[in-house]
Scaffold this motif. Structure first.
Motif, PDB file in Angstrom:
ATOM      1  N   GLN A 249      -0.584  -8.336  -1.656  1.00 48.42           N
ATOM      2  CA  GLN A 249      -0.036  -9.482  -2.385  1.00 48.42           C
ATOM      3  C   GLN A 249      -1.149 -10.296  -3.029  1.00 48.42           C
ATOM      4  O   GLN A 249      -1.042 -10.713  -4.194  1.00 48.42           O
ATOM      5  CB  GLN A 249       0.785 -10.368  -1.438  1.00 48.42           C
ATOM      6  CG  GLN A 249       1.401 -11.586  -2.124  1.00 48.42           C
ATOM      7  CD  GLN A 249       2.230 -12.442  -1.175  1.00 48.42           C
ATOM      8  OE1 GLN A 249       2.876 -11.941  -0.260  1.00 48.42           O
ATOM      9  NE2 GLN A 249       2.207 -13.750  -1.386  1.00 48.42           N
ATOM     10  N   GLU A 250      -2.243 -10.496  -2.286  1.00 43.58           N
ATOM     11  CA  GLU A 250      -3.374 -11.263  -2.823  1.00 43.58           C
ATOM     12  C   GLU A 250      -4.039 -10.529  -3.984  1.00 43.58           C
ATOM     13  O   GLU A 250      -4.437 -11.144  -4.987  1.00 43.58           O
ATOM     14  CB  GLU A 250      -4.394 -11.543  -1.724  1.00 43.58           C
ATOM     15  CG  GLU A 250      -5.520 -12.471  -2.155  1.00 43.58           C
ATOM     16  CD  GLU A 250      -6.505 -12.758  -1.035  1.00 43.58           C
ATOM     17  OE1 GLU A 250      -7.675 -13.075  -1.351  1.00 43.58           O
ATOM     18  OE2 GLU A 250      -6.121 -12.644   0.147  1.00 43.58           O
ATOM     19  N   SER A 251      -4.146  -9.201  -3.875  1.00 47.75           N
ATOM     20  CA  SER A 251      -4.735  -8.419  -4.958  1.00 47.75           C
ATOM     21  C   SER A 251      -3.898  -8.528  -6.230  1.00 47.75           C
ATOM     22  O   SER A 251      -4.440  -8.725  -7.328  1.00 47.75           O
ATOM     23  CB  SER A 251      -4.863  -6.949  -4.539  1.00 47.75           C
ATOM     24  OG  SER A 251      -5.881  -6.769  -3.575  1.00 47.75           O
TER      25      SER A 251
ATOM     26  N   LEU B 207      -3.418  -1.797 -12.602  1.00 45.82           N
ATOM     27  CA  LEU B 207      -3.559  -0.856 -11.495  1.00 45.82           C
ATOM     28  C   LEU B 207      -4.107  -1.581 -10.277  1.00 45.82           C
ATOM     29  O   LEU B 207      -5.131  -2.268 -10.356  1.00 45.82           O
ATOM     30  CB  LEU B 207      -4.494   0.294 -11.867  1.00 45.82           C
ATOM     31  CG  LEU B 207      -4.147   1.109 -13.107  1.00 45.82           C
ATOM     32  CD1 LEU B 207      -5.013   2.365 -13.160  1.00 45.82           C
ATOM     33  CD2 LEU B 207      -2.673   1.485 -13.141  1.00 45.82           C
ATOM     34  N   ILE B 208      -3.424  -1.402  -9.152  1.00 52.10           N
ATOM     35  CA  ILE B 208      -3.864  -2.034  -7.900  1.00 52.10           C
ATOM     36  C   ILE B 208      -4.684  -1.014  -7.124  1.00 52.10           C
ATOM     37  O   ILE B 208      -4.157  -0.048  -6.566  1.00 52.10           O
ATOM     38  CB  ILE B 208      -2.655  -2.526  -7.080  1.00 52.10           C
ATOM     39  CG1 ILE B 208      -1.770  -3.427  -7.943  1.00 52.10           C
ATOM     40  CG2 ILE B 208      -3.134  -3.268  -5.833  1.00 52.10           C
ATOM     41  CD1 ILE B 208      -2.471  -4.615  -8.585  1.00 52.10           C
ATOM     42  N   ALA B 209      -5.998  -1.235  -7.132  1.00 49.97           N
ATOM     43  CA  ALA B 209      -6.949  -0.307  -6.505  1.00 49.97           C
ATOM     44  C   ALA B 209      -7.819  -1.054  -5.503  1.00 49.97           C
ATOM     45  O   ALA B 209      -9.023  -0.826  -5.405  1.00 49.97           O
ATOM     46  CB  ALA B 209      -7.809   0.367  -7.573  1.00 49.97           C
TER      47      ALA B 209
ATOM     48  N   ILE C   4       2.812  -3.451 -13.012  1.00 50.57           N
ATOM     49  CA  ILE C   4       1.994  -3.388 -11.796  1.00 50.57           C
ATOM     50  C   ILE C   4       2.193  -2.009 -11.168  1.00 50.57           C
ATOM     51  O   ILE C   4       3.315  -1.615 -10.857  1.00 50.57           O
ATOM     52  CB  ILE C   4       2.396  -4.507 -10.826  1.00 50.57           C
ATOM     53  CG1 ILE C   4       2.220  -5.881 -11.492  1.00 50.57           C
ATOM     54  CG2 ILE C   4       1.592  -4.429  -9.534  1.00 50.57           C
ATOM     55  CD1 ILE C   4       2.892  -7.021 -10.750  1.00 50.57           C
ATOM     56  N   HIS C   5       1.079  -1.298 -10.970  1.00 50.11           N
ATOM     57  CA  HIS C   5       1.187   0.098 -10.543  1.00 50.11           C
ATOM     58  C   HIS C   5       0.130   0.421  -9.497  1.00 50.11           C
ATOM     59  O   HIS C   5      -1.033   0.030  -9.617  1.00 50.11           O
ATOM     60  CB  HIS C   5       1.025   1.032 -11.743  1.00 50.11           C
ATOM     61  CG  HIS C   5       1.255   2.476 -11.419  1.00 50.11           C
ATOM     62  ND1 HIS C   5       2.511   2.988 -11.135  1.00 50.11           N
ATOM     63  CD2 HIS C   5       0.397   3.521 -11.301  1.00 50.11           C
ATOM     64  CE1 HIS C   5       2.410   4.285 -10.884  1.00 50.11           C
ATOM     65  NE2 HIS C   5       1.129   4.639 -10.968  1.00 50.11           N
ATOM     66  N   ASP C   6       0.546   1.182  -8.475  1.00 48.74           N
ATOM     67  CA  ASP C   6      -0.396   1.645  -7.456  1.00 48.74           C
ATOM     68  C   ASP C   6      -1.379   2.627  -8.076  1.00 48.74           C
ATOM     69  O   ASP C   6      -0.960   3.635  -8.662  1.00 48.74           O
ATOM     70  CB  ASP C   6       0.350   2.364  -6.320  1.00 48.74           C
ATOM     71  CG  ASP C   6       1.376   1.484  -5.626  1.00 48.74           C
ATOM     72  OD1 ASP C   6       1.068   0.315  -5.361  1.00 48.74           O
ATOM     73  OD2 ASP C   6       2.486   1.983  -5.360  1.00 48.74           O
ATOM     74  N   ALA C   7      -2.666   2.379  -7.911  1.00 48.02           N
ATOM     75  CA  ALA C   7      -3.668   3.314  -8.427  1.00 48.02           C
ATOM     76  C   ALA C   7      -3.542   4.685  -7.776  1.00 48.02           C
ATOM     77  O   ALA C   7      -3.969   5.690  -8.347  1.00 48.02           O
ATOM     78  CB  ALA C   7      -5.066   2.756  -8.210  1.00 48.02           C
ATOM     79  N   ILE C   8      -2.938   4.734  -6.593  1.00 46.41           N
ATOM     80  CA  ILE C   8      -2.791   5.996  -5.853  1.00 46.41           C
ATOM     81  C   ILE C   8      -1.421   6.635  -6.081  1.00 46.41           C
ATOM     82  O   ILE C   8      -0.931   7.397  -5.261  1.00 46.41           O
ATOM     83  CB  ILE C   8      -3.073   5.809  -4.352  1.00 46.41           C
ATOM     84  CG1 ILE C   8      -2.255   4.656  -3.779  1.00 46.41           C
ATOM     85  CG2 ILE C   8      -4.563   5.619  -4.110  1.00 46.41           C
ATOM     86  CD1 ILE C   8      -2.332   4.551  -2.268  1.00 46.41           C
ATOM     87  N   ARG C   9      -0.813   6.324  -7.234  1.00 46.43           N
ATOM     88  CA  ARG C   9       0.358   7.079  -7.722  1.00 46.43           C
ATOM     89  C   ARG C   9      -0.059   7.778  -9.024  1.00 46.43           C
ATOM     90  O   ARG C   9       0.293   7.339 -10.120  1.00 46.43           O
ATOM     91  CB  ARG C   9       1.559   6.171  -7.963  1.00 46.43           C
ATOM     92  CG  ARG C   9       2.263   5.705  -6.710  1.00 46.43           C
ATOM     93  CD  ARG C   9       3.585   5.027  -7.044  1.00 46.43           C
ATOM     94  NE  ARG C   9       4.159   4.347  -5.909  1.00 46.43           N
ATOM     95  CZ  ARG C   9       4.985   4.905  -5.032  1.00 46.43           C
ATOM     96  NH1 ARG C   9       5.336   6.163  -5.178  1.00 46.43           N
ATOM     97  NH2 ARG C   9       5.458   4.204  -4.007  1.00 46.43           N
TER      98      ARG C   9
END
Length: 238
Positions: free
Chosen positions: A84-86, A7-9, A106-111
């Motif tokens: 990209q860096e995250s 999760l990308i948060a 890889i998933h958006d935390a805000i989805r």
């Protein structure tokens, strides 16, 4: 072979005009990121969850995981200055912990409305084809513009897809991609799929949904609340 959700948060949520990062905003007495965590927690094919978290919120995330019984959250990594860096921080960290052919979603935390069907199809396509990008058809007329104000050309919508997340890759593949990006000076690609294409790679589609919304504005929160209400109504009827 394991399937790990990443999760990308790492975002600060400036478009929400809130002091709290948008992934930590509370909706119906639950933080947005918890809805997202729960979707992967409940999925039988997900073996572990990792998160890339905005600095200063790591302990908050661990506390929420404990409060809401998210047992699959095993790793929290530091966010970067760009998306990209995250993502790079996350996948490079996972590379030291898992096997090269383990899959990272890889998933958006805000989805937070990602469904089990979307996750399953993402895994299936990635295993069969080598990667998987969640997409939906483009239903709108698409106009081309140079200045953002006028247009004298259109683009066939049948040739377009709107991308979502998750976007899945073997760990070895996505890490190699980010190393190549570092070597070629690509520093701010907007998504893993665009980075793939910028580096000359082919991507494969898995099935998304209009309900799989990304919460980037106050209006999106209103839509999210409506979707939650509809989901609850369906559950009560069932």
């Amino acid at each position: 072979m394991k399937n790990i959700a990443l999760l990308i948060a790492g975002g600060s949520g400036t478009r929400m005009h809130q002091d709290i990062p948008k992934q930590f905003l509370t909706v119906n007495e639950k933080p947005v990121i918890v809805y997202t965590l729960e979707a992967f927690e409940k999925h039988p094919e997900i073996d572990a969850i990792a998160a890339v978290c905005i600095q200063g919120w790591e302990q908050v995330l661990w506390a929420y995981a404990k409060q809401f019984n998210i047992s699959k959250l095993l790793h929290v990594f530091p966010g970067g200055q760009t998306g990209q860096e995250s993502i790079r921080n996350g996948v490079f960290s996972l590379e030291t912990l898992y096997e090269p052919d383990d899959l990272v979603l890889i998933h958006d935390a805000i989805r937070p409305m990602v469904s089990a069907e979307i996750i399953s199809d993402n895994i299936r396509v990635a295993r069969e084809c080598g990667n998987a990008i969640t997409v939906v058809p483009c239903a709108e007329a698409m106009l081309m513009t140079e200045d953002g104000e006028i247009s004298s050309g259109s683009y066939p919508r049948d040739h377009l897809r709107r991308t979502q997340t998750p976007q899945a890759f073997p760990i070895e593949t996505i890490c190699d991609l980010h190393r190549r990006a570092q070597q070629t000076g690509i520093t701010n690609s907007v998504a893993s799929c665009t980075l793939m294409i910028e580096l000359g790679e082919q991507v494969f589609f898995s099935v998304g949904s209009e309900k799989n919304i990304k919460l980037t504005s106050v209006e999106d929160i209103d839509i999210f609340k409506a979707l939650l209400a509809a989901k609850r109504s369906e559950w009560l009827k069932g």
